[in-house]
Enzyme design. Structure first.
Site, PDB file in Angstrom:
ATOM      1  CD  GLU A 144      -2.898  -1.091   2.329  1.00 43.96           C
ATOM      2  OE1 GLU A 144      -2.342  -1.216   3.434  1.00 43.96           O
ATOM      3  OE2 GLU A 144      -4.118  -0.986   2.188  1.00 43.96           O
ATOM      4  CD  GLU A 166      -3.541  -6.423   4.108  1.00 43.47           C
ATOM      5  OE1 GLU A 166      -3.619  -7.056   3.032  1.00 43.47           O
ATOM      6  OE2 GLU A 166      -2.800  -5.440   4.252  1.00 43.47           O
TER       7      GLU A 166
END
Lengths: 558, 471
Positions: A144, A166
């Site tokens: 990210e 995740e």
């Protein structure tokens, strides 16, 4: 969890104090090297292994983004890379998340998102282009971080991958804009994004390029050359000056005594019983720079920069350290003419690098205000200076009160309060939805917008401000104290969760942008997941991660 | 009873003939493997017939067949140990469930990772050892080197079969990458650091097969416990071959020690270097090095991956079923070493978290056995010297000892102490020069280089003078 809560978090740092980042400036190129100190976490119940991060690591990153813009005008390209062998960044530390309070997790994600947005702002608006030199595995928040950069270069050593693990590993979402940026910014096809976000091992090299997850991949031996080549190409496009001087961001002058926080232009008084933080912002009381050169000379001492930094710092302090103070009340004090005069420099020299930085910084700071999960109330009273930039505080408020008339009981009543719009309110400070606060206020009502805009440069007293629909209520001095008191007390009695949700719904009307999606859709779902047993319950994935025990999911879809 | 199809293009006992798609896929990979062998296998003797054993059956009797074979014609095949009827998972959260015959979707990524990391080491060691054939101390040793090499190649086949058969497109891509990463290649290195170092000489080769291949044994033995039955059966059969590699190491080091003792007696000196031998303290330094880098291969003292693999039933402990506990380990704890500024301490962690350390300790116990044998021959020669395993914290680059210097006898030492003594503890440049100077190719049947004693027996009851490799 009280034993795991952190004492006061400070956002004040500078490169010599960094524990987790190396910042190297080489002419037009800056290199930020992530090398997280495993024992340097904000709490001591986790180790920041393999370049995983907590808020402390991100506070340094935020500090670096600010300094690169203000202190290094000559830096045209920022390269972010990893300092560990074969690891770029492993993302947010899981033990840290598992042990954090809910509000810390949410605030942490919001802050990291804001920092990623400011990286994108530097590239898009400041001509300081960020490039991710992903020289090892980038997992979760690590990818990210790369996604926030304008280009992602991945080493192709047949082992390093980019991934968003995740969902399969932790039963939460990539919380720092990952999903949104993959589909909205990089235009990865939705089904590939789905496959990518459920694949723990991620995607390597050529395939990552093919899927659009990275821009280029190169083997180790030519990776450095590729980075150099891209830096040179992007630097050549930049309109930043070739040399300084920049403006040094000196440590802020801040005193915290009891429930009072005093900066030089901003002070905050906390009333714990009422659940309010009263901000008072004072106008400049001395002549301010009128030319870009004078602004450089004045540096961080110039009111226009100092005030933004202090407001930014105060908000961050309250967000993390005063979570139970649910209402922020804004007042100003001083001469509106002084604010208008100060602001004129920003209108006259929009293309000067430092002027541009100051304007963009105010835009980011006001966005931070919009995105704060607090009720925002602005009080416009005689003696205030809600002109131009500071009038944004009226427009940003969930509710505003403006005294109609003046304090009649005083022996020498001051002149009535006024609000004055300026060019600053017409688009210098876009909200996350891409619109000015004025446009947002009058969304779908062009005539009302035009009427409000037509008041530019005019001092509006309460009745006129009400007619222009710039304020909510205009009590006179007979009712003022009770109206304001009751409104604040009533606000404080409502559910904070419901208020946060309601405010977010009302504040961000109009179009969606990647930013609004990150802060509403992504964050809202994430915050929901952060409350759900499948993630945070004793048998949930976040709690069980790393223990060897498997999560036990409630399989009912909600 | 699985039938071995030894005449198939790819010898196997997994009914490859009945699985046309898999057969096609593997036949597509086969030429890539052969090309890899030609390019990165042994640098010489490519067409020399070598007296190799070839697996032709997995049963207890005569699974191996000996004959002279040119290495590129070696029958690399796919052999899984006999299935155990009604096998149950022996540990972890799935303990007692039927073993899996297909990969559970939930564990696809973890299993793939385990197999890729294990598989990557197999061709890596072939690459690391490719120059050694130029300096083999005898035809017997040359043949042993090639035996080890072709079997590492077969182990790659074993892992590649699993990837092709069970992991779909991603597995096929991984199988290709096994041949595209190369030991020591700056751009495409092997996954584990230790497998990117060249094996420069035969003393290192013997040490490598003793210590590093023994790590392989312990990894394979843990994977043999896997709830994924095909992986378990694959590793079971690989262990049979791996045992021979460690035999090469154990007897190799033993023969070096023996030759040193002979030279010491012959010349009545501890310093046999002038006489073309290797001093015992040099052997100790090589041992220190290879043991310590092999200890690193087990990973950090605590590992969430290891815990997850165990709980999931993917990778057990060494000899899992012989252990006397609940095989779930949900609440059990143990101590693991912890190095601090003050000294070497221990801290209590869950057994699940400490599985790497548990496996490392089992490995160290096993390593000691060879040393005991070598030391017996030293004692019998009347020499007052004993080879010792270095302390677990010595020369470590992974885990708690990474940031500390520990002497071979287990003292925490300063940087200065370390630098002053490193040449006493690890192979010095002089040591390496001396070992290199003794590396000569001996190709006359029955003859040995002067620094190593002949083996006690030949291969498959052949005499030492047998032409193990036909030049």
């Amino acid at each position: 969890m009280s034993d795991l809560t952190i004492t006061t978090i400070s956002f004040e740092t500078s490169p010599p104090q960094y524990r987790h980042w190396g910042m190297e400036i080489d002419g037009e190129r800056a290199t930020l090297t992530m090398n997280v100190d495993p024992s340097g976490g904000l709490r001591d119940d986790y180790e920041l292994k393999t370049n995983s991060y907590d808020l402390g690591v991100d506070i340094e990153l935020y500090d670096a983004t600010q300094r690169l813009r203000f202190e290094h005008p000559e830096v045209k390209v920022v390269v972010v890379t990893g300092g560990l062998e074969r690891i770029f960044c492993a993302g947010a530390n899981i033990q840290m998340l598992a042990g954090a309070t809910h509000e810390h997790k949410v605030n942490f994600c919001k802050f990291t998102n804001e920092t990623r947005n400011s990286i994108e702002d530097a590239t898009a608006n400041s001509s300081q282009v960020w490039i991710a030199a992903v020289n090892g595995t980038a997992a979760g928040g690590g990818y990210e971080l790369a996604l926030a950069c304008d280009e992602i270069l991945l080493v192709d050593d047949r082992a390093s991958s980019v991934s968003l693990p995740e969902i399969p590993l932790l039963a939460v979402l990539p919380g720092t804009g990952g999903l949104t940026r993959v589909v909205e910014k990089r235009h990865v096809r939705r089904d590939l994004a789905d496959a990518f976000a459920t694949r723990t091992e991620g995607i390597r090299g050529r395939q990552a390029v093919d899927w659009g997850l990275v821009d280029e991949a190169a083997p180790l031996s030519s990776f450095g050359d590729l980075v150099d080549e891209r830096v040179a190409a992007r630097a050549a496009e930049s309109d930043r000056p070739d040399c300084g001087p920049g403006v040094r961001l000196e440590p802020l002058d801040c005193t915290i005594v009891g429930d009072r926080i005093d900066y030089s232009t901003v002070s905050v008084g906390i009333d714990r019983r009422a659940g309010t933080a009263a901000f008072l912002i004072t106008a400049p009381d001395a002549p301010q720079p009128a030319t870009p050169e004078e602004l450089i000379d004045a540096g961080a001492g110039a009111w226009i920069l100092r005030c933004a930094r202090e407001l930014d710092a105060a908000m961050l302090h309250l967000r993390f350290n005063e979570t139970a103070i649910g209402t922020w009340v804004f007042r100003t004090e001083g001469d509106p003419e002084a604010v208008a005069a100060t602001e004129q420099l920003l209108a006259d020299h929009p293309d000067h690098w430092l002027v541009r930085e100051v304007r963009l910084y105010w835009a980011r700071t006001l966005k931070r205000l919009d995105l704060s999960a607090r009720s925002l109330v602005t009080l416009v009273e005689p003696g205030s200076c809600f002109a131009g930039i500071l009038a944004e505080l009226v427009l940003a408020a969930d509710r505003s009160f403006m005294l109609d008339g003046t304090w009649e009981d005083l022996d020498d009543p001051p002149p009535p309060a006024t609000i004055r719009l300026s060019a600053a309110n017409l688009g210098w400070f876009a909200m996350s939805n891409g619109l000015s606060r004025l446009q947002t206020r009058f969304w779908g009502r062009p005539a009302a917008l035009e009427a409000a805009e037509s008041t530019i440069g005019t001092d509006l007293e309460a009745s006129e401000a009400a007619e222009a629909e710039l304020v909510t209520f205009t009590p006179d001095d007979l009712d003022w104290d009770d109206e304001v008191r009751v409104a604040l007390e009533e606000r404080n009695s409502f559910s904070p969760d419901a208020l946060t949700a309601m405010e977010a719904n009302c504040r961000f009307v109009g179009p969606e942008t990647p930013e609004t999606k990150i802060f509403s859709r992504l964050s809202a779902w994430q915050n929901w997941i952060f409350q759900r047993p499948n993630a945070v319950g004793p048998d949930g994935a976040l709690q069980r991660f790393g223990t060897g025990a498997r999560p036990d999911f409630d399989t009912r879809r909600v | 009873m699985s039938i071995v199809d030894i005449d198939a293009k790819i010898p196997n006992n997994v009914d490859l003939a009945d699985d046309r798609r898999l057969q096609r896929a593997l036949e597509g990979w086969q030429p890539k493997f052969v090309r890899w062998w030609e390019e990165l296998g042994p640098v010489a003797f490519k067409r020399s017939p070598v007296f190799l054993r070839t697996a032709i059956d997995v049963g207890r009797d005569g699974w191996a067949h000996f004959d002279h074979v040119e290495m590129p014609e070696y029958r690399w095949g796919i052999f899984l140990a006999e299935p155990e009827p009604d096998r149950k998972i022996a540990f972890g959260d799935h303990k007692g469930d039927d073993a899996w015959q297909e990969i559970p979707g939930e564990y696809r990524a973890d299993l793939q990772r385990l197999i890729v990391v294990q598989g990557d080491t197999e061709p890596a060691s072939v690459e690391q050892q490719r120059q050694l054939c130029l300096t083999a101390p005898s035809l017997y040793d040359l043949r042993n080197l090639f035996q080890v090499n072709v079997e590492e190649g077969r182990h790659l086949w074993a892992m590649v079969y699993l990837l092709h058969r069970y992991f779909g497109r991603a597995g096929r891509d991984e199988a290709d990458e096994m041949l595209e990463r190369h030991s020591g290649d700056a751009d495409n290195p092997r996954i584990l650091g230790a497998f990117n170092e060249e094996t420069p000489d035969w003393l290192s080769f013997f040490m490598f097969t003793y210590f590093t291949d023994r790590d392989g044994k312990y990894q394979l033995a843990s994977l043999r416990e896997s709830g994924f039955d095909p992986l378990s059966r694959t590793c079971d059969f690989m262990l049979k071959e791996e045992a021979y590699h460690m035999f090469v190491g154990a007897t190799g080091v033993g023969r070096v020690v023996q030759r040193t003792l002979e030279l010491m007696r012959e010349h009545d000196t501890d310093d046999v270097h002038p006489h073309g031998g290797l001093n015992l303290d040099l052997i100790q330094r090589y041992l220190n090095f290879h043991c310590s880098v092999s200890l690193d291969l087990f990973g950090a003292e605590t590992s969430t991956n290891a815990a997850n693999y165990f709980a999931a039933g993917l990778k057990g402990r060494f000899g899992e079923e012989r252990r006397d506990d609940d095989h779930v380990l949900r609440d059990a704890t143990r101590l693991v070493p912890e190095a601090t500024g003050e000294g070497i301490d221990a801290r209590e962690v869950t057994q699940l978290a400490a599985l790497n350390e548990t496996l490392r300790e089992d490995y160290i116990d096993d390593c000691q056995k060879g040393l005991d044998r070598w030391n017996r021959s030293i004692t019998e020669a009347g020499v007052d010297f004993a080879l010792r395993l270095p302390h677990i914290g010595f020369n470590r680059n992974v885990g708690t000892f990474r940031d500390h210097h520990v002497s071979p006898d287990g003292r925490l030492v300063s940087d200065d102490d370390w630098n002053a003594n490193a040449a006493e503890w690890l192979p010095s440049d002089d040591d390496k020069d001396h070992v290199t100077s003794l590396q000569v190719s001996v190709t006359e049947p029955g003859k040995m280089a002067g620094w190593v004693a002949p083996p006690a027996t030949g291969i498959n009851r052949k005499p030492l003078e047998f032409d193990y490799v036909r030049l």
